[in-house]
Write an enzyme that holds these catalytic residues in place. Sequence first.
Site, PDB file in Angstrom:
ATOM      1  N   ASP A 169     -13.359   0.484  12.239  1.00 31.12           N
ATOM      2  CA  ASP A 169     -13.618   0.348  10.897  1.00 31.12           C
ATOM      3  C   ASP A 169     -14.093  -0.909  10.277  1.00 31.12           C
ATOM      4  OD1 ASP A 169     -14.610   1.859   8.485  1.00 31.12           O
ATOM      5  OD2 ASP A 169     -12.456   2.065   7.666  1.00 31.12           O
TER       6      ASP A 169
ATOM      7  N   LYS B  58       0.988  -1.061   0.039  1.00 27.60           N
ATOM      8  CA  LYS B  58       0.030   0.135   0.113  1.00 27.60           C
ATOM      9  C   LYS B  58       0.982   1.425  -0.024  1.00 27.60           C
ATOM     10  CE  LYS B  58      -3.617   2.136   2.804  1.00 27.60           C
ATOM     11  NZ  LYS B  58      -4.579   1.796   3.959  1.00 27.60           N
TER      12      LYS B  58
END
Length: 200
Positions: A110, A11
């Site tokens: 989340d 990422k």
Amino acid sequence: PDHGSLPVAVKVLGSNMGRRAEEQFMAEIGTIGRTSHVNLVRLYGFCFDADLKALVYEFMPNGSLDRHLFHGDSGGRQLVFDKLYDVAVGTAKAIRYLHDDCERRIIHYDIKPGNVLLDEAFRPKVADFGLARLCERERTHMTMTGGGRGTPGYAAPELWMAAPATHKCDVYSYGMLLFEILGRRRNYVDGAAIHSSGAA
């Protein structure tokens, strides 16, 4: 072939991150870097310098649960109920580990299908700790700053109000995830909850 090679997912973040993005990067390192559980994505390493900021994770070949539930992207076959049951149980085990078995409690903030990744055998691993926070066990509530946290439709109401938050916010999000696993449809679209009638 090189049998010593290991597929990874990288990422990469922009070099000119804003303050919020930098906080999320550091939260990811500071939380997932402390964990080791079969149902959590493993962080292998990271780079944080002026020109490159990146996180290196284990590669999850079957992508996110989101893709399989809502986009028909499961290699031409839909996940059967038994496999979805295993995904639900594995995700619950990951949340329990974060809340109860780490030296300091980790609140993810989340939990949603897009953050539950599936390995080659469709075993679930919770990912994306950018909003996660460490919490001392004796502290039962945390005051959240910086506005709403989490994803609309999955975030507990207290995350969008000036109310103290607890680890139960993850339990709320997990409940929303279960509704979507059982119905194989989103319960929240374009900022509007889907009611039992199907209308937004």
